[in-house]
Design a protein around this motif. Sequence first.
Motif, PDB file in Angstrom:
ATOM      1  N   ASP A 125       0.810  -1.221   0.000  1.00 48.07           N
ATOM      2  CA  ASP A 125       0.000   0.000   0.000  1.00 48.07           C
ATOM      3  C   ASP A 125       0.841   1.267   0.000  1.00 48.07           C
ATOM      4  OD1 ASP A 125      -2.252  -1.532   0.023  1.00 48.07           O
ATOM      5  OD2 ASP A 125      -2.639  -1.329   2.174  1.00 48.07           O
ATOM      6  N   ARG A 126       2.148   1.118   0.229  1.00 47.98           N
ATOM      7  CA  ARG A 126       2.994   2.299   0.300  1.00 47.98           C
ATOM      8  C   ARG A 126       3.338   2.775  -1.097  1.00 47.98           C
ATOM      9  NH1 ARG A 126       7.102   0.350   3.343  1.00 47.98           N
ATOM     10  NH2 ARG A 126       5.780   0.739   5.139  1.00 47.98           N
ATOM     11  N   PRO A 127       3.073   4.026  -1.410  1.00 50.14           N
ATOM     12  CA  PRO A 127       3.352   4.524  -2.765  1.00 50.14           C
ATOM     13  C   PRO A 127       4.843   4.611  -3.039  1.00 50.14           C
ATOM     14  CG  PRO A 127       2.738   6.335  -1.323  1.00 50.14           C
ATOM     15  CD  PRO A 127       2.507   5.068  -0.544  1.00 50.14           C
ATOM     16  N   GLY A 128       5.209   4.335  -4.267  1.00 47.99           N
ATOM     17  CA  GLY A 128       6.600   4.423  -4.658  1.00 47.99           C
ATOM     18  C   GLY A 128       6.988   5.833  -5.064  1.00 47.99           C
ATOM     19  N   VAL A 129       8.282   6.012  -5.312  1.00 46.77           N
ATOM     20  CA  VAL A 129       8.799   7.323  -5.702  1.00 46.77           C
ATOM     21  C   VAL A 129       8.213   7.752  -7.040  1.00 46.77           C
ATOM     22  CG1 VAL A 129      10.877   8.635  -6.249  1.00 46.77           C
ATOM     23  CG2 VAL A 129      10.915   6.958  -4.403  1.00 46.77           C
ATOM     24  N   GLU A 135       2.735  12.856  -9.289  1.00 47.39           N
ATOM     25  CA  GLU A 135       1.812  13.791  -8.643  1.00 47.39           C
ATOM     26  C   GLU A 135       2.449  15.167  -8.490  1.00 47.39           C
ATOM     27  OE1 GLU A 135       0.075  12.490  -5.025  1.00 47.39           O
ATOM     28  OE2 GLU A 135      -0.695  10.624  -5.856  1.00 47.39           O
ATOM     29  N   ALA A 136       3.694  15.197  -8.032  1.00 47.11           N
ATOM     30  CA  ALA A 136       4.372  16.478  -7.846  1.00 47.11           C
ATOM     31  C   ALA A 136       4.569  17.189  -9.184  1.00 47.11           C
ATOM     32  CB  ALA A 136       5.720  16.265  -7.151  1.00 47.11           C
ATOM     33  N   SER A 137       4.822  16.434 -10.247  1.00 48.07           N
ATOM     34  CA  SER A 137       4.985  17.035 -11.571  1.00 48.07           C
ATOM     35  C   SER A 137       3.713  17.739 -12.007  1.00 48.07           C
ATOM     36  CB  SER A 137       5.361  15.971 -12.601  1.00 48.07           C
ATOM     37  OG  SER A 137       6.581  15.359 -12.283  1.00 48.07           O
ATOM     38  N   TRP A 138       2.587  17.081 -11.793  1.00 47.83           N
ATOM     39  CA  TRP A 138       1.310  17.675 -12.191  1.00 47.83           C
ATOM     40  C   TRP A 138       1.021  18.944 -11.403  1.00 47.83           C
ATOM     41  CZ3 TRP A 138      -2.298  18.654 -15.409  1.00 47.83           C
ATOM     42  CH2 TRP A 138      -3.562  19.065 -14.992  1.00 47.83           C
ATOM     43  N   ARG A 139       1.216  18.891 -10.102  1.00 51.79           N
ATOM     44  CA  ARG A 139       0.957  20.087  -9.292  1.00 51.79           C
ATOM     45  C   ARG A 139       1.931  21.209  -9.651  1.00 51.79           C
ATOM     46  NH1 ARG A 139       0.372  16.062  -5.218  1.00 51.79           N
ATOM     47  NH2 ARG A 139       2.502  16.488  -4.543  1.00 51.79           N
ATOM     48  N   SER A 196      -9.761  13.559  -6.417  1.00 51.83           N
ATOM     49  CA  SER A 196      -8.685  12.582  -6.546  1.00 51.83           C
ATOM     50  C   SER A 196      -8.083  12.171  -5.208  1.00 51.83           C
ATOM     51  CB  SER A 196      -7.566  13.153  -7.427  1.00 51.83           C
ATOM     52  OG  SER A 196      -6.962  14.280  -6.817  1.00 51.83           O
ATOM     53  N   VAL A 197      -8.637  12.675  -4.112  1.00 51.31           N
ATOM     54  CA  VAL A 197      -8.023  12.427  -2.809  1.00 51.31           C
ATOM     55  C   VAL A 197      -8.001  10.938  -2.468  1.00 51.31           C
ATOM     56  CG1 VAL A 197     -10.156  12.664  -1.475  1.00 51.31           C
ATOM     57  CG2 VAL A 197      -7.967  13.248  -0.418  1.00 51.31           C
ATOM     58  N   ALA A 198      -8.927  10.175  -3.025  1.00 54.72           N
ATOM     59  CA  ALA A 198      -9.009   8.751  -2.690  1.00 54.72           C
ATOM     60  C   ALA A 198      -7.820   7.965  -3.230  1.00 54.72           C
ATOM     61  CB  ALA A 198     -10.310   8.161  -3.219  1.00 54.72           C
ATOM     62  N   PHE A 199      -7.252   8.393  -4.369  1.00 59.16           N
ATOM     63  CA  PHE A 199      -6.154   7.616  -4.940  1.00 59.16           C
ATOM     64  C   PHE A 199      -4.836   8.376  -4.957  1.00 59.16           C
ATOM     65  CE2 PHE A 199      -8.617   9.547  -8.399  1.00 59.16           C
ATOM     66  CZ  PHE A 199      -7.652  10.261  -9.075  1.00 59.16           C
ATOM     67  N   ASP A 200      -4.799   9.567  -4.387  1.00 58.61           N
ATOM     68  CA  ASP A 200      -3.529  10.282  -4.266  1.00 58.61           C
ATOM     69  C   ASP A 200      -2.746   9.758  -3.067  1.00 58.61           C
ATOM     70  OD1 ASP A 200      -3.904  11.852  -6.462  1.00 58.61           O
ATOM     71  OD2 ASP A 200      -4.646  13.596  -5.360  1.00 58.61           O
ATOM     72  N   VAL A 201      -1.464  10.101  -3.021  1.00 53.65           N
ATOM     73  CA  VAL A 201      -0.635   9.718  -1.886  1.00 53.65           C
ATOM     74  C   VAL A 201      -1.187  10.358  -0.620  1.00 53.65           C
ATOM     75  CG1 VAL A 201       1.655   9.886  -0.862  1.00 53.65           C
ATOM     76  CG2 VAL A 201       1.418   9.464  -3.314  1.00 53.65           C
ATOM     77  N   LYS A 202      -1.429   9.550   0.388  1.00 51.08           N
ATOM     78  CA  LYS A 202      -1.955  10.062   1.649  1.00 51.08           C
ATOM     79  C   LYS A 202      -0.800  10.503   2.529  1.00 51.08           C
ATOM     80  CE  LYS A 202      -5.126   9.012   5.434  1.00 51.08           C
ATOM     81  NZ  LYS A 202      -6.031   8.014   6.039  1.00 51.08           N
ATOM     82  N   ARG A 203      -0.812  11.778   2.890  1.00 49.75           N
ATOM     83  CA  ARG A 203       0.310  12.346   3.607  1.00 49.75           C
ATOM     84  C   ARG A 203      -0.014  12.584   5.063  1.00 49.75           C
ATOM     85  NH1 ARG A 203       0.436  14.301  -1.599  1.00 49.75           N
ATOM     86  NH2 ARG A 203       2.443  14.046  -2.634  1.00 49.75           N
ATOM     87  N   LYS A 204       1.025  12.975   5.773  1.00 50.77           N
ATOM     88  CA  LYS A 204       0.911  13.195   7.207  1.00 50.77           C
ATOM     89  C   LYS A 204      -0.119  14.274   7.535  1.00 50.77           C
ATOM     90  CE  LYS A 204       3.851  14.788  11.026  1.00 50.77           C
ATOM     91  NZ  LYS A 204       5.230  15.174  11.368  1.00 50.77           N
ATOM     92  N   ASP A 205      -0.171  15.318   6.714  1.00 53.13           N
ATOM     93  CA  ASP A 205      -1.107  16.410   6.979  1.00 53.13           C
ATOM     94  C   ASP A 205      -2.352  16.268   6.104  1.00 53.13           C
ATOM     95  OD1 ASP A 205       0.030  16.933   4.544  1.00 53.13           O
ATOM     96  OD2 ASP A 205       0.292  19.073   4.895  1.00 53.13           O
ATOM     97  N   PHE A 206      -2.819  15.037   5.925  1.00 55.03           N
ATOM     98  CA  PHE A 206      -3.970  14.755   5.061  1.00 55.03           C
ATOM     99  C   PHE A 206      -5.195  15.561   5.475  1.00 55.03           C
ATOM    100  CE2 PHE A 206      -7.846  12.234   4.361  1.00 55.03           C
ATOM    101  CZ  PHE A 206      -7.828  12.137   2.979  1.00 55.03           C
TER     102      PHE A 206
END
Length: 396
Positions: A125-129, A135-139, A196-206
């Motif tokens: 379940d852990r997202p890869g690099v 995701e960061a490229s798109w943002r 897209s929050v359901a399939f984006d990387v879930k972060r500490k400050d979700f």
Amino acid sequence: MFDTLHEWFWWDRIWLPVNLTWADLEDRDGRVYAKASHLYVTVPYAFAFLLIRYLFERWIATPLAFSVGIKQKINLKAEDNPILEAYYTTQYRKPSQADIDGLSKKSSLSVRQVERWFRRRRSQDRPGVLKKFREASWRFVFYLFAFIGGTTALYDKEWFYDTQEVWMGFPKQSMLESQYWYYILELSFYGSLLFSVAFDVKRKDFQEQIIHHLATLVLLSFSWCVNYIRIGTLVMLVHDASDVLLESAKLFNYAKWEKTCQTLFVLFAIVFMVTRLIIFPFWLIHCTWVYPVHHYPAFFGYYFFNVMLVVLLCLHIFWAYLILCMIRKFMIGSLTRDERSDNEEEDEEDSSPTEDESEEQHKLGNGLAADEKEDKNGCFGCLSPPETICRSKTVY
């Protein structure tokens, strides 16, 4: 009943200052005003953003990631086990030792096998690099174009340099075409982030990110309806400025360009503090809190708008605290992960695989085990400065 609720919701006294009605915001005399009905278009535009994002990540971001040496992470798959899977999905991802003992008896596996199964299942379940890079490229691309577009739309406007001009002639301020598209695209983008929050990387400050997106959408929608467009464009521009640097720093971090990443992070921290903790409260919130009452009496919408701005300010303070923690660790050379927003819920014990797992990882070849170990450090793992530096540094 629906008509009654509709009339109450759009009551003039809630949205507009005294002696003003919605009739005053009808298009006339060459003036064009924003309408609440215009916001409906942001829903299909948000889904269009999702489609564009998918194509961008697949055809542009992924090849770019491969070109800088980022590869698809291959995780060892946990064996099918209905008992352990049911516990994992309905109870806890990290069972206690007592639960592990119980699951060992139920599944007829040894304690060591149960522990290994949970490690592998969490790893799945852990997202890869690669996913984080895309995701960061798109943002980054969106924030960059939004910042350039916002600057182009505002640089020749008098209220960009003198915030008192924001309220001159309010509310009879004609909406410009550049303002229309700036608003619609920003609203659509933040709407797509919620979708897209359901399939984006879930972060500490979700949770803070969700609050931020909702507060931003409410603020922009409210300011659109009551013609607070001038101040709204300034708020968007201030937020986009630091977001561009943050996402670019992440990209270079994933690509392991350490010096470039460190430089961009320092610039991001400076711009974040200046724009979010100085310009935002002392220029923009001051503009919305002090100047309006010189033109009309305070009303519900006035207080509502300012409260939402304060909510954003509180989130900025929270993130500023995390950024300062990163800077402190950076200066003492102990920074190993992004304290601000890119720290997934990772398991420290996963970085120490069992002998069986180590052997299987070794069989995969190509340095896979080493790559996985590097990923445990989180988004900004490479920000740890060189030893020579140690002895002589994270939104919306």
